[in-house]
Design an enzyme around this catalytic site. Structure first.
Site, mmCIF file in Angstrom:
data_model
loop_
_atom_site.group_PDB
_atom_site.id
_atom_site.type_symbol
_atom_site.label_atom_id
_atom_site.label_comp_id
_atom_site.label_asym_id
_atom_site.label_seq_id
_atom_site.Cartn_x
_atom_site.Cartn_y
_atom_site.Cartn_z
ATOM 1 N N ASP A 92 21.985 94.263 55.792
ATOM 2 C CA ASP A 92 22.945 94.805 54.841
ATOM 3 C C ASP A 92 22.814 96.335 54.871
ATOM 4 O OD1 ASP A 92 24.881 94.960 52.940
ATOM 5 O OD2 ASP A 92 23.760 93.960 51.351
ATOM 6 N N ASP A 127 30.648 98.944 52.636
ATOM 7 C CA ASP A 127 31.888 98.615 51.941
ATOM 8 C C ASP A 127 31.705 98.876 50.452
ATOM 9 O OD1 ASP A 127 30.003 96.475 51.892
ATOM 10 O OD2 ASP A 127 31.553 95.172 51.063
ATOM 11 N N ALA A 195 30.998 90.603 46.771
ATOM 12 C CA ALA A 195 31.035 90.776 45.314
ATOM 13 C C ALA A 195 31.335 89.487 44.556
ATOM 14 C CB ALA A 195 32.021 91.883 44.920
ATOM 15 N N CYS A 278 11.497 65.713 43.872
ATOM 16 C CA CYS A 278 11.745 66.293 45.195
ATOM 17 C C CYS A 278 10.659 65.822 46.143
ATOM 18 C CB CYS A 278 11.723 67.818 45.074
ATOM 19 S SG CYS A 278 11.764 68.695 46.644
ATOM 20 N N CYS A 280 9.722 67.532 48.998
ATOM 21 C CA CYS A 280 9.294 68.600 49.907
ATOM 22 C C CYS A 280 7.757 68.679 49.919
ATOM 23 C CB CYS A 280 9.941 69.928 49.519
ATOM 24 S SG CYS A 280 9.077 70.860 48.222
ATOM 25 N N CYS A 283 6.207 69.652 46.537
ATOM 26 C CA CYS A 283 6.337 68.700 45.434
ATOM 27 C C CYS A 283 5.582 67.403 45.685
ATOM 28 C CB CYS A 283 7.810 68.418 45.157
ATOM 29 S SG CYS A 283 8.679 69.922 44.673
HETATM 30 ZN ZN LIG Z 1 10.198 70.398 46.266
#
Ligand SMILES: [Zn+2]
Length: 499
Positions: A92, A127, A195, A278, A280, A283
């Site tokens: 950016d 921009d 934006a 979850c 993952c 978790c």
């Molecule tokens: Zn997770």
């Protein structure tokens, strides 16, 4: 034709694409999420991003340029080495800082040259990110400046670095569309819709859909579209269905800093969680008490990891849905997570004519799972088709069996309305429908009846319906004879006997 982007599969306006990033020597599969890396504030080491399935990241060249140590290191070693990441890197330009602080100390020429010098793969001009709801004069004036900067960017030799052409215009759809048309006419490569963060922060998903729909109208289908600053997994399916290909966000890290735990249906606070919903690695190896007991830095780290896991998993789920042709079903499920998401989904359906152009004519699945399903592009397409059918003189449209007393007998199935029996096994008439249809489905079917009737002014029609609500029957043209199959006796009286 833009040669850096190729579409592999499509559903609604969502697509699986391949973005070729020549400077990085990689091809990135879209839709994808670019985690934001702030080189001054690293939450997850970029070297670990590939574990999560991250193919591309975004960092801020303006922050690097203003910091003496970072600048020297980036110029000397290059961005990939500095961040220890060997996928594609987008940078950016400082536009975000411009929006936050009102001014910045660089120009498009300078910052694009710097991005090229430090080895960025996708650079960005400066921009003007015009926020939502400003006066039209401001949006127009700032858009002119953004357009001038795109022309400056076009004139700079940046080698094989791709360059973005941000699309601004605040919440004025016509300005967004014109901005997109202008950006698409440049020879720039990637098209960020800018934006929109204030819209996300206020859960204004319907407005986000309007902005995206307007930008898409101005862009060719081969333009890769980046929703700048959007990174909550709850809105990926919606935004992809509107045609967004790239997302970037610092949300995974920023939310973690405040003990916020992302899910595909919203955000939870760590303090409120008894269990982690979850699968993952974070978790499955910790429970919420473990994480609450961690020191600040470690807690922030593991929550950021979970947030990134759940985000990348949703990206994969969206891609799978595009392949399967079930993206709208996924959007419907996500729309149930928050009333504002439902607004977003309804806004999307209000653009069904626009979506229909890119939506495949045939898919494997159509699950009617809510009243909104009656507004899907497939239903509209069937209704359009009904306007082109010619029928015999005396036609029965029936939800049950046919009758020899008519020249022709068509099936009627809400939400589609009538169709010749021969089409029963064709998409979307193969849709899985609930036994207890809702009012919207019956009303859509009545619309289908009226389209067919209008196209055949000299034919006579009888509609044998199974207890349609008054609101649907009121939409059926007055010249159609009505028979309520639900009021027949159990022996099954023929429809004409009821009259
Ligand atoms: Zn997770």
């Amino acid at each position: 034709m833009r040669d850096s982007f190729e579409i592999r599969a499509q559903d609604v306006a969502g697509r699986i694409g391949e973005l070729r990033v020549p400077r990085a020597g990689v091809t990135v599969e879209t839709p994808t999420l670019l985690p934001v890396v702030n080189p001054n504030l690293v939450t997850i080491d970029a070297a670990r991003f590939s574990e999560f399935g991250v193919e591309m990241l975004i960092t801020n060249s303006y922050i690097i340029k203003r910091d003496d140590d970072l600048r020297e290191a980036a110029l000397e070693r290059g961005l990939h080495d500095l961040l220890d990441f060997h996928g594609a890197i987008m940078t950016d330009s400082g536009s975000f800082q411009l929006a936050e602080y009102g001014e910045i100390e660089t120009t498009t020429e300078e910052i694009l040259a710097f991005q090229s010098d430090i080895g960025s793969d996708v650079g960005t001009p400066v921009d003007i990110p015009t926020p939502p709801d400003v006066e039209r004069e401001q949006a127009e004036a700032e858009l002119e400046t953004t357009k001038e900067r795109l022309h400056v960017a076009e004139g700079i030799d940046t080698g094989d670095m791709l360059v973005t052409a941000p699309i601004q215009g605040s919440t004025y759809p016509d300005l967004r569309e014109a901005a997109a048309r202008h950006a698409y006419a440049t020879d720039l490569d990637v098209f960020p819709v800018g934006a929109v963060v204030p819209l996300m922060n206020e859960y204004r998903y319907a407005d986000m859909v309007e902005v995206l729909a307007a930008a898409k109208r101005g862009l060719g289908a081969d333009a890769p579209v980046h929703l700048f600053g959007a990174g909550h997994p709850m809105m990926f399916a919606l935004a992809v269905a509107m045609g967004a290909d790239l997302f970037d966000s610092a949300a995974y890290a920023i939310y973690a800093r405040d003990d916020r735990y992302m899910t595909v249906s919203g955000t939870e606070h760590l303090d409120d969680l008894e269990y982690f919903p979850c699968a993952c690695p974070v978790c499955t190896s910790h429970d919420p008490d473990d994480v609450r007991a961690m020191d600040d830095e470690r807690r922030e780290g593991v929550l950021a990891e979970h947030n990134l896991w759940v985000s990348m998993a949703e990206i994969r789920r969206v891609k799978a849905a595009i392949h399967e042709g079930s993206l709208l079903e996924l959007v419907e499920r996500r729309a149930r997570g928050h009333p504002r998401m439902l607004d977003g989904y309804r806004a999307l359906l209000s653009h069904r004519d626009q979506l229909e152009a890119s939506d495949p004519v045939s898919k494997d699945v159509f699950f009617y799972v809510s009243a909104e399903s009656a507004d899907r592009p497939e239903v509209a397409r069937h209704h359009d088709r009904l306007s082109r059918f010619e029928v015999a003189d005396d036609v029965l449209l029936t939800e049950k069996g046919g009758s020899d007393d008519f020249d022709e007998s068509w099936r009627v199935v809400p939400p589609f309305g009538p169709f010749p029996r021969a089409l029963s096994q064709t998409y979307p008439l193969t849709a899985e429908l609930p036994d207890r249809m809702d009012r919207a489905g019956y009303e859509a079917a009545a619309e289908g009846v009226s389209r067919l009737v209008a196209a055949n002014p000299d034919s006579e029609f009888t509609l044998a319906h199974d207890g349609w609500p008054e609101s649907a029957l009121a939409l059926v043209p007055a010249r159609v004879a009505l028979v309520d199959l639900g009021s027949e006796d159990s022996n099954g009286t023929a429809p004409e006997d009821e009259q």
